[in-house]
Scaffold this active site. Sequence first.
Site, PDB file in Angstrom:
ATOM      1  N   LYS A 112      -7.899 -41.303  20.045  1.00 51.36           N
ATOM      2  CA  LYS A 112      -9.340 -41.462  19.816  1.00 51.36           C
ATOM      3  C   LYS A 112      -9.893 -40.322  18.974  1.00 51.36           C
ATOM      4  O   LYS A 112     -10.708 -40.544  18.077  1.00 51.36           O
ATOM      5  CB  LYS A 112     -10.101 -41.491  21.153  1.00 51.36           C
ATOM      6  CG  LYS A 112     -10.100 -42.846  21.831  1.00 51.36           C
ATOM      7  CD  LYS A 112     -11.097 -42.859  22.990  1.00 51.36           C
ATOM      8  CE  LYS A 112     -10.926 -44.083  23.870  1.00 51.36           C
ATOM      9  NZ  LYS A 112     -11.773 -44.017  25.079  1.00 51.36           N
ATOM     10  N   LYS A 194      -2.157 -52.719  20.008  1.00 53.42           N
ATOM     11  CA  LYS A 194      -2.894 -53.429  21.060  1.00 53.42           C
ATOM     12  C   LYS A 194      -4.230 -53.945  20.531  1.00 53.42           C
ATOM     13  O   LYS A 194      -4.824 -53.338  19.639  1.00 53.42           O
ATOM     14  CB  LYS A 194      -3.085 -52.526  22.275  1.00 53.42           C
ATOM     15  CG  LYS A 194      -4.171 -51.502  22.115  1.00 53.42           C
ATOM     16  CD  LYS A 194      -4.573 -50.849  23.429  1.00 53.42           C
ATOM     17  CE  LYS A 194      -5.651 -49.818  23.087  1.00 53.42           C
ATOM     18  NZ  LYS A 194      -6.056 -48.957  24.156  1.00 53.42           N
ATOM     19  N   LYS A 197     -11.305 -53.085  20.005  1.00 55.67           N
ATOM     20  CA  LYS A 197     -12.468 -53.315  19.169  1.00 55.67           C
ATOM     21  C   LYS A 197     -12.415 -52.598  17.826  1.00 55.67           C
ATOM     22  O   LYS A 197     -13.163 -52.928  16.921  1.00 55.67           O
ATOM     23  CB  LYS A 197     -13.726 -52.854  19.918  1.00 55.67           C
ATOM     24  CG  LYS A 197     -14.273 -53.922  20.823  1.00 55.67           C
ATOM     25  CD  LYS A 197     -14.760 -55.137  20.066  1.00 55.67           C
ATOM     26  CE  LYS A 197     -16.247 -55.164  19.952  1.00 55.67           C
ATOM     27  NZ  LYS A 197     -16.924 -56.220  20.628  1.00 55.67           N
TER      28      LYS A 197
END
Length: 329
Positions: A112, A194, A197
């Site tokens: 992230k 995976k 969003k």
Amino acid sequence: RPRVLSGIQPTAGSFHLGNYLGALRQWVALQDTHDAFYCVVDLHAITVEQDPKVLRQNTRVSAAQLLALGIDPDRSSLFVQSHVPEHAQLGWVMQCMTGFGEAGRMTQFKDKSARQEASVGVGLFTYPILQAADILLYQAHHVPVGEDQRQHLELTRDLAQRFNTRYGKTFRLPEPYIVKDTAKIYDLQDPTSKMSKSVPAGVVELLDDPKRSAKKIRSAVTDTGREIVYDPAAKAGVSNLLVIFSALTGRSVESLVADYDGKGYGDLKKDLGEVFTEFVTPVQARVAEYLDDTAELDKVLARGAERARSVASKTLARAYDRIGFLTAT
Ligand code: TYM
């Protein structure tokens, strides 16, 4: 009855098929066997910048989706994380139990923070520690999540163990509840990563127009072969579609493979689009109903928070006492 706790972020508004198949379906099923606590983790959401209006709306939309998918607020405690201040309070305690290097090894933080262009906040770094507090407050036996949360659950167990060793047995060590077949649903455009969003073209959202979702499914990336077989290494795209198809219909992958013998990828995709539409249409109708009466929705969440607090406050009080904090009189 054993306890179960899990949480989901309200950031996206709509949940996606990965959230549903990897986690939420299990949340619903576990209500039959467990004393269940499910929360919309708005404290986690603010680890990246949120527009207040959007956050408020998305928190309600998230709760409405959970209800529409089958979370029964009479059987489960459904609540919003920020309504239960013990999460932040135990979160602080757990931060003080965590090594800097230990937190830095969390792969989701590394991913992230690498992806994010804006400056990365400390909250993103300590995110998994707050998650540990979420779980430990409820003495959960099981935590239904997708594969991407496994490392966070290992950290949770390590922290519980460390606290128990230092201060005496206080927390139950929770077990991850990860259903292997659907633990990782892949992106339709990039079936080696995976579904999430961050890649809009490959994600199927529950609240999107089903026609658009069916179209995304029809344009899913497959391979240059023609045979419909389950082979995740060589045929990641087709295998992902088979897993989704199987999970949504209850038909086994083997029986699907047999049924599609001699047919093409196009047939499989078209049929899966229809299966998904049939699944999601009544869910969307129920979401709209719940959002139509936000006063009632807020009441459901207030009730859930009250039940959650009655459990969380006991655990926190015990932990505070063990640590050596004076009892407030
Ligand atoms: P979140 O909000 O990112 O995702 C919610 C759940 O969906 C699962 N999931 C997937 N499963 C399979 N395939 C995918 N492609 C996929 N994408 C998402 C996630 O594993 C998760 O179970 N840190 C958590 C939220 C959290 C939490 C908790 C979870 C906060 N506190 C306490 C459990 C217990 C998260 O970001 O999930």
